[in-house]
Enzyme design. Structure first.
Site, PDB file in Angstrom:
ATOM      1  N   GLU A  82      -3.811 -20.702  -7.358  1.00  0.00           N
ATOM      2  CA  GLU A  82      -2.773 -21.286  -6.506  1.00  0.00           C
ATOM      3  C   GLU A  82      -1.405 -21.289  -7.183  1.00  0.00           C
ATOM      4  O   GLU A  82      -0.383 -21.025  -6.534  1.00  0.00           O
ATOM      5  CB  GLU A  82      -3.162 -22.716  -6.114  1.00  0.00           C
ATOM      6  CG  GLU A  82      -4.374 -22.812  -5.202  1.00  0.00           C
ATOM      7  CD  GLU A  82      -5.696 -22.862  -5.968  1.00  0.00           C
ATOM      8  OE1 GLU A  82      -6.738 -22.996  -5.322  1.00  0.00           O
ATOM      9  OE2 GLU A  82      -5.666 -22.742  -7.215  1.00  0.00           O
TER      10      GLU A  82
ATOM     11  N   ARG B 287      -2.418 -28.188  -6.299  1.00  0.00           N
ATOM     12  CA  ARG B 287      -2.647 -27.563  -7.607  1.00  0.00           C
ATOM     13  C   ARG B 287      -1.432 -26.758  -8.079  1.00  0.00           C
ATOM     14  O   ARG B 287      -1.349 -26.379  -9.235  1.00  0.00           O
ATOM     15  CB  ARG B 287      -3.861 -26.640  -7.542  1.00  0.00           C
ATOM     16  CG  ARG B 287      -5.090 -27.285  -6.932  1.00  0.00           C
ATOM     17  CD  ARG B 287      -6.322 -26.437  -7.124  1.00  0.00           C
ATOM     18  NE  ARG B 287      -6.915 -26.703  -8.422  1.00  0.00           N
ATOM     19  CZ  ARG B 287      -7.948 -26.026  -8.923  1.00  0.00           C
ATOM     20  NH1 ARG B 287      -8.457 -25.015  -8.232  1.00  0.00           N
ATOM     21  NH2 ARG B 287      -8.459 -26.329 -10.086  1.00  0.00           N
TER      22      ARG B 287
ATOM     23  N   LYS C 281     -25.585 -13.829  -3.555  1.00  0.00           N
ATOM     24  CA  LYS C 281     -25.360 -14.866  -2.543  1.00  0.00           C
ATOM     25  C   LYS C 281     -26.333 -14.648  -1.391  1.00  0.00           C
ATOM     26  O   LYS C 281     -26.541 -13.518  -0.945  1.00  0.00           O
ATOM     27  CB  LYS C 281     -23.919 -14.814  -2.026  1.00  0.00           C
ATOM     28  CG  LYS C 281     -22.910 -15.475  -2.936  1.00  0.00           C
ATOM     29  CD  LYS C 281     -21.546 -15.525  -2.283  1.00  0.00           C
ATOM     30  CE  LYS C 281     -20.547 -16.251  -3.163  1.00  0.00           C
ATOM     31  NZ  LYS C 281     -19.196 -16.293  -2.571  1.00  0.00           N
TER      32      LYS C 281
END
Length: 614
Positions: free
Chosen positions: A364, A392, A279
């Site tokens: 989730e 979700r 990243k």
């Protein structure tokens, strides 16, 4: 500044470049990304990490005929630049501009709209099966990050794909792993070898020969699997799913990427390529702090991000401070987040109470049922979650928490409109989908102090509760350190007026107060969406000619609908005007302007009332 990039707007032009020119092209693309995002804001470190991978994919595959399905999609800026949208980057995430995520109606190169994680493998499998049934040579490629791979949906898709007769390529973009130079070189070599045509041909020939002796064929398959497992242990898992595992390879080495992808392109069946990236690659400050540079506002690329303290705490910060204060008072409290420690304000809590802090990854559904299990055994879980992400886990919310009437507190951030992130991240529906659940208590604070007191009130209850609050800062009221329980299901009148009564829910109190000052109207801070203050509704109806409900939630099934149900239940006939979010998906833009467009600012509210009365 960009001699190569200036001449390339679409992948077909990119494919005309010589392979040896690609590293220089990647450098130009990376520099343009930094320059562009520094002027508009957006996701940066994730996009810098996928520059070479994006180039290689468009260089090798015949996009858009071959379909790229990006998971989450916050790493697709390079993809957008290479697919005819370079000039549009000037209005990235702005009203009337392009989205920060893939959108099917934005470009034919965006094969699947995303923004929530872990959907790419399922979608790509569906596309691969469609191609097979159409007898089409189109390829489907899912690009998924290591974080998104932690979700159950990704593994459900892998489990299904491994037994499918479909040409699917799953690329794991692994940016949380490092490979030492010697191991990296070996893996690069083996990946090219295993993805080559000779290896694939020899493998098929061996399967054919050994097929007459099933035990020998099984032994050969196990031997190959264990050989790969000795070099890349994680590969064994994906081989068990039925994929041909290749990698890991250096995701910043364009020669290795292009060679490997070209080889894989000729392979049949489900393939799994493991790519390792960094990243923030190529921008030192972003490499050193990829979290800080994940989502950025405008900044100077030379100086980097310089943090400026805000004069007012955000609602997220109010929650984070309350969580630590409450944890000090009650040892039963645990904090749970589905991979949103920074976004949900749990950094301080994770540092002060590490044994009571649980980041369950992008999962989730698991987060909610995990909380339910903890509540069964006497703990008091607080689930910190965005409104759009709680969608979700709706089944778990109902089945595992609410039916069992367990004391789980949902601290719901990003309720209402969220501005630049657009419709995929907007919390437009939580009042509607929460208030229809039988045991749930639903609160909406109108300011920072009310948020703190509501969180305390909700935590003290022994039933499922939800406190929903918006992104950003509130009106700037003083926050009381002392925590006080609010009377359940009771609103308060903030202004006495005549003829018109505003019933404001949550963040809409501020514009309602401003509008009421001009209309000489009454304003009630309703506080609770469920249970609703029926007595206050009846009183306001009896003393006013018009009731106006105002909420930053979809009108359909929302708080205004609750008021109408209350009036019907009490057999009260009253004129009522419902204001809120329209029955459509609102595109990205400035949050304040979006409220203006929805008529939820002072002037819009006044205009709606006057038009109704006329």
């Amino acid at each position: 500044m960009y001699p190569l990039l200036d001449n390339i707007s679409f992948p077909a032009q990119l494919r005309q470049l010589d392979l040896k020119d690609l590293p220089e092209f990647a450098k130009e693309l990376r520099n343009f990304l930094i320059e562009s995002v520094s002027k508009t804001g957006g996701h940066l470190s994730s996009n810098l990490g996928t520059v070479e991978l994006t180039i290689a994919l468009h260089y090798v595959f015949n996009t858009p005929h071959d379909q790229l399905i990006w998971d989450v999609g916050h790493q697709t800026y390079a993809h957008k630049i290479l697919t005819g949208r370079r000039d549009a980057m000037k209005k990235l995430r702005m009203h009337g501009g392009i989205s920060g995520f893939p959108k099917r109606d934005e470009s034919e190169y965006d094969a699947f709209g995303t923004a929530h994680s872990s959907t790419s493998i399922s979608a790509a499998l569906g596309m691969a099966v469609a191609a097979r049934l159409e007898k089409n040579d189109r390829r489907a490629i899912a690009i998924i990050g290591d974080g998104a791979m932690s979700a159950g949906m990704a593994f459900e898709a892998l489990n299904n794909a491994g037994v499918m007769d479909a040409n699917l390529l799953v690329i794991l973009n692994d940016n949380d792993m490092s490979i030492s130079k010697p191991v990296g070189a070996l893996n690069n070599y083996l990946a090219k070898l295993m993805s080559g045509r000779f290896y694939a041909t020899a493998r098929r020939a061996g399967e054919k020969m050994l097929g007459v002796v099933p035990p020998m064929l099984e032994l050969a398959k196990r031997a190959e699997e264990h050989m790969k497992g000795m070099v890349t242990p994680e590969g064994t898992l994906f081989e068990e799913f039925g994929f041909n595992y290749i990698g890991p390879i250096d995701g910043h080495d364009l020669k290795v990427l292009v060679t490997t992808l070209r080889n894989i392109k000729n392979l049949e069946g489900p393939q799994f390529l493991h790519v390792v990236t960094r990243k923030g690659a190529g921008y030192k400050v972003a490499e050193e702090d990829p979290i800080l540079y994940h989502g950025v506002s405008k900044f100077d690329p030379e100086a980097g991000i310089i943090s400026k303290p805000s004069s007012k705490p955000s609602y997220t910060q109010v929650f984070g401070d309350w969580l630590c204060d409450m944890a000090a008072k009650d040892t039963r409290l645990i904090g749970i987040t589905p991979a949103m420690r920074e976004g949900s304000g749990l950094v301080k809590f994770s540092q002060e109470y590490p044994d009571r802090y649980f980041d369950v990854g992008i999962a989730e559904q698991h987060a909610v049922t995990f909380a339910a299990g903890a509540a069964c055994n006497g703990l008091k879980p607080v689930v910190a979650i965005y409104s759009t992400f709680l969608q979700r886990a709706y089944d778990q919310l109902i089945h595992d928490v609410d039916i069992q009437n367990l004391p789980v507190l949902f601290a719901i951030d990003r309720a209402g409109l969220v501005g630049a992130d657009g419709p995929t991240h907007a919390g437009s529906f939580d009042l509607s989908y929460l208030r229809c659940i039988p045991n749930m208590i639903v609160m909406a604070p109108s300011d920072e102090n009310e948020c703190r007191q509501m969180l305390y009130t909700a935590f003290k209850m022994n039933v499922p509760t939800a406190v929903r609050y918006p992104r950003g800062t509130g009106p700037g009221v003083e926050i009381q350190a002392e925590m006080t329980e609010l009377p359940i299901g009771r609103g308060v009148v903030r202004r006495d007026g005549e003829k018109i009564a505003f019933l404001a829910f949550g963040s809409m109190l501020t514009p309602c107060m401003a509008a009421a000052n001009e209309l000489n109207a009454t304003v009630a801070d309703m506080r609770f969406v469920k249970p609703l203050d029926d007595a206050l509704v009846a009183t306001l109806a009896a003393n006013h000619d018009l009731l106006v409900t105002v909420e930053e939630n979809t009108i359909m099934g929302g708080a205004g609908s609750a008021v109408m149900e209350s009036l019907s239940k009490q057999k009260i006939f009253a004129r009522i005007l419902q204001l809120g979010l329209p029955d459509t998906y609102l595109e990205q833009g400035d949050h304040a302007q979006m409220l203006v467009d929805c008529g939820l600012n002072k002037e819009g509210i006044i205009q709606s009332v006057q038009e109704y009365l006329s």
